[in-house]
Design a protein around this motif. Structure first.
Motif: not given
Length: 365
Positions: A267-272, A278-285, A302-314
């Motif tokens: 994906t174009k987004g994933g490259e950025k 990205i793996v931290s979002l994969g953990v939620l999946c 925890f992700n939210k408190s750290m600024g790690l992604p919680v959804c794919f738009e992140d």
């Protein structure tokens, strides 16, 4: 073959730990070539030289590893006279520098000592190298011996880029849930059983100490919390990796969380975005797939408190990307070694991403 060997990582951590270099390396030789990243070597050079001062250890040269862990860069290093001459190889830097040096040391049958300068991965203690093509695309896994010893200088870790520790925490969050999930249908022999059990100590220290560790790193401050997180990312996950990776017999080192990462590479987004991010979002999946909703809630907060992604738009990925991601995922080692009776299909993988996305978006409201 009726026997096998397990070589567990040994390590030294703390401020001033490079003073242990002469004692630790005394049986392996007297000359060493330092190979690593340019910035990494600039931070470690004086401390390494100070650490060996007055000893029999001699550094022959400091050499850039080439910028990526490719066979081409590794072979170029192998061909260098100074590398051939050295008794030992000192690998300095991040994951790709260490992976390159593991290949070089393995091919040349030389002792290897690693000096990680970032706490973003466990490459300095694992018996696996991720090898890329010259164009930067993933090539394959290479399985070398692991390093003879790893030196973790806390003051250098505290001076590393904050985004690398941040992403390293995100990556390490996957170790427990992936090892447990990938192995759940198998009868485990001694070594993988130990690895899976060890994986269960990898998550909680990150959740308990991660925020403070990142704050301390931003302040270039060595602290108990920073060292605990560095040990979790480098040592704990590395021990697990060494014990649960024995493809083609078994492979529990990573699973659906990393599938999300590999899918994102098309994906174009994933490259950025960074691997561990990205793996931290994969953990939620993965936790969604397992219906482990209480643990998903804990990690998502925890992700939210750290600024790690919680959804794919992140990570700038939309639902329109999910089908192509799933197609990519089905070509991976992780997919090959998924638990076969867990209902992991292309359709169920896409569905768990959709459900996680909805959950994460609601969490941000």
């Amino acid at each position: 073959m009726n026997y096998y060997s397990v070589n567990l990582p040994s390590y030294t951590i703390g401020e001033g730990c490079y003073k242990e270099i002469p004692h630790t390396t005394r049986f392996y030789g007297k000359t060493a070539v330092v190979i690593g990243g340019k910035i990494a070597m600039s931070k470690a050079k004086d401390k390494i030289l100070e650490g060996i001062k007055g000893s029999d250890v001699e550094i022959l040269d400091f050499i850039w590893y080439g910028g990526d862990s490719t066979y081409e860069n590794g072979n170029a290093l192998i061909d260098m006279d100074v590398v051939k001459k050295a008794d030992m190889i000192f690998a300095v830097g991040g994951g790709r520098a260490c992976d390159t040096c593991k290949y070089v040391a393995n091919e040349m049958d030389k002792p290897l000592f690693c000096f990680p300068t970032v706490a973003s991965n466990c490459a300095s203690v694992t018996a696996i190298s991720v090898i890329y093509n010259p164009d930067g695309s993933f090539r394959e896994y290479y399985y070398p011996k692991n390093a003879n010893h790893t030196f973790i200088e806390s003051s250098i870790i505290a001076d590393s880029p904050e985004e690398l520790l941040w992403a390293g925490i995100g990556d390490a969050l996957s170790k427990e849930c992936e090892a447990v999930f990938a192995s759940k249908e198998d009868e485990l022999s001694h070594t993988p059983m130990m690895g899976v059990q060890l994986s269960k100590i990898c998550t909680t220290p990150l959740v308990e100490y991660g925020k403070k560790a990142l704050d301390d790193l931003k302040a270039n401050k060595v602290s108990y919390e920073l060292e605990q997180v560095a040990l979790d990312i480098i040592i704990s996950t590395g021990l697990v990796s060494n014990m649960v990776s024995a493809a083609p017999k078994y492979y529990y080192n990573s699973s659906l969380a990393h599938c999300v990462y590999y899918g994102s590479t098309v994906t174009k987004g994933g490259e950025k975005h960074l691997h561990g991010e990205i793996v931290s979002l994969g953990v939620l999946c993965l936790l969604t797939f397992e219906k482990a909703y209480e643990e998903r809630e804990r990690i998502a907060k925890f992700n939210k408190s750290m600024g790690l992604p919680v959804c794919f738009e992140d990570i700038e990925i939309t639902e329109d990307d999910f089908d192509a991601m799933a197609e990519k995922v089905m070509t991976t080692t992780e997919w090959e070694f998924r638990p076969k009776n867990a209902g992991v299909t292309k359709e169920s993988f896409i569905e768990c991403m959709k459900e996680t996305d909805d959950f994460g978006k609601a969490l941000k409201l």
